[in-house]
Scaffold this motif. Structure first.
Motif, PDB file in Angstrom:
ATOM      1  N   MET A   1       0.846  -1.192   0.000  1.00 22.43           N
ATOM      2  CA  MET A   1       0.000   0.000   0.000  1.00 22.43           C
ATOM      3  C   MET A   1       0.880   1.241   0.000  1.00 22.43           C
ATOM      4  N   THR A   2       0.601   2.160  -0.881  1.00 21.03           N
ATOM      5  CA  THR A   2       1.356   3.404  -0.985  1.00 21.03           C
ATOM      6  C   THR A   2       0.690   4.457  -0.123  1.00 21.03           C
ATOM      7  N   LYS A   3       1.488   5.113   0.706  1.00 13.91           N
ATOM      8  CA  LYS A   3       0.947   6.170   1.564  1.00 13.91           C
ATOM      9  C   LYS A   3       0.785   7.449   0.759  1.00 13.91           C
ATOM     10  N   GLU A   4      -0.328   8.126   0.956  1.00 12.74           N
ATOM     11  CA  GLU A   4      -0.575   9.412   0.321  1.00 12.74           C
ATOM     12  C   GLU A   4      -0.016  10.510   1.218  1.00 12.74           C
ATOM     13  N   GLY A  19      11.006   7.667   0.645  1.00 15.29           N
ATOM     14  CA  GLY A  19      11.693   8.172  -0.544  1.00 15.29           C
ATOM     15  C   GLY A  19      10.673   8.769  -1.508  1.00 15.29           C
ATOM     16  N   ALA A  20       9.675   9.408  -0.929  1.00 18.78           N
ATOM     17  CA  ALA A  20       8.526   9.885  -1.699  1.00 18.78           C
ATOM     18  C   ALA A  20       8.832  11.163  -2.468  1.00 18.78           C
ATOM     19  N   ARG A  21       7.952  11.425  -3.415  1.00 13.04           N
ATOM     20  CA  ARG A  21       8.051  12.620  -4.255  1.00 13.04           C
ATOM     21  C   ARG A  21       6.666  13.237  -4.363  1.00 13.04           C
ATOM     22  N   ALA A  51       9.066  18.182  -4.611  1.00 15.90           N
ATOM     23  CA  ALA A  51       9.763  17.894  -3.350  1.00 15.90           C
ATOM     24  C   ALA A  51      10.060  16.402  -3.303  1.00 15.90           C
ATOM     25  N   VAL A  52      11.296  16.066  -2.914  1.00 15.14           N
ATOM     26  CA  VAL A  52      11.712  14.671  -2.818  1.00 15.14           C
ATOM     27  C   VAL A  52      12.319  14.459  -1.440  1.00 15.14           C
ATOM     28  N   GLY A  53      11.871  13.415  -0.763  1.00 18.46           N
ATOM     29  CA  GLY A  53      12.397  13.095   0.563  1.00 18.46           C
ATOM     30  C   GLY A  53      13.356  11.923   0.500  1.00 18.46           C
ATOM     31  N   GLU A  54      14.312  11.925   1.410  1.00 21.49           N
ATOM     32  CA  GLU A  54      15.234  10.788   1.495  1.00 21.49           C
ATOM     33  C   GLU A  54      15.850  10.724   2.878  1.00 21.49           C
ATOM     34  N   VAL A  55      16.277   9.524   3.244  1.00 21.27           N
ATOM     35  CA  VAL A  55      17.020   9.317   4.481  1.00 21.27           C
ATOM     36  C   VAL A  55      18.448   9.002   4.073  1.00 21.27           C
ATOM     37  N   ARG A  56      19.384   9.764   4.604  1.00 28.05           N
ATOM     38  CA  ARG A  56      20.803   9.562   4.310  1.00 28.05           C
ATOM     39  C   ARG A  56      21.497   9.037   5.560  1.00 28.05           C
TER      40      ARG A  56
END
Length: 182
Positions: A1-4, A19-21, A51-56
């Motif tokens: 399931m993809t979170k909105e 890692g959403a956009r 906007a793009v999120g990521e965990v580094r």
């Protein structure tokens, strides 16, 4: 399931972990503070954003939450040279690291090169976009080449008088030297 994800109430950590956009194509009228700065606002003016999120993972295995935003807009202003309308292209491409809270962001601000923001489960992405566009506005907007001739004149009599040809006060000395008396 993809979170909105909602740009008005963004759970930043979940957004980065996924890692959403998110992207949008909004009317400039949606950004009230920005719209107040505009000259000749109309509904066809758009703000394109992403906007793009990521965990580094950094040295030591710690993970950091990051977001990159890219924004493009054309903004109506008044040219300060010819005083006619000019559409100023605005572009923003920034990365932000999110930390636990405002106090942490303030404490780390001086020693960090990156831009820090406080983590939130209800982060308003549109507010960040608007802030970045406001900071991208030029102080002196102008055309690359003005569409009309810009007259260079002054209505200040003192200015005009100061720029009129006046006799050189040392001309008398130059005349003495030529006569061989100097």
């Amino acid at each position: 399931m993809t979170k909105e994800f909602s740009p008005q109430r963004l759970d930043v950590k979940a957004f980065a972990q996924a890692g959403a956009r998110l992207a949008g194509h909004d009317s400039l009228l949606k950004y009230e503070r920005l719209a107040q700065e505009a000259k000749g606002l109309h509904p066809d003016l758009l703000v394109d954003w992403e906007a793009v999120g990521e965990v580094r993972t950094v040295l030591g295995g710690m993970s950091q939450v990051w977001m990159r935003i890219r924004v493009r807009a054309s903004f109506p202003m008044e040219c300060q040279r010819c005083m006619t309308p000019v559409d100023v292209p605005l572009e923003v491409d920034r990365e932000f690291r999110f930390v636990a809270d405002e106090a942490t962001a303030e404490a780390l601000d001086d020693e960090c090169e990156e831009d820090l923001l406080a983590m939130s489960r209800e982060f308003d992405l549109h507010e960040l976009i608007e802030d970045e566009l406001l900071m991208a506005l030029p102080v002196v907007p102008k055309h690359d080449e003005c569409p009309t001739q810009v007259p260079m004149s002054s209505s200040d009599d003192d200015f005009e008088e100061a720029n009129t040809e006046k006799p050189n006060p040392f001309a008398a000395l130059a005349a003495l030297r030529k006569d061989g008396k100097g």
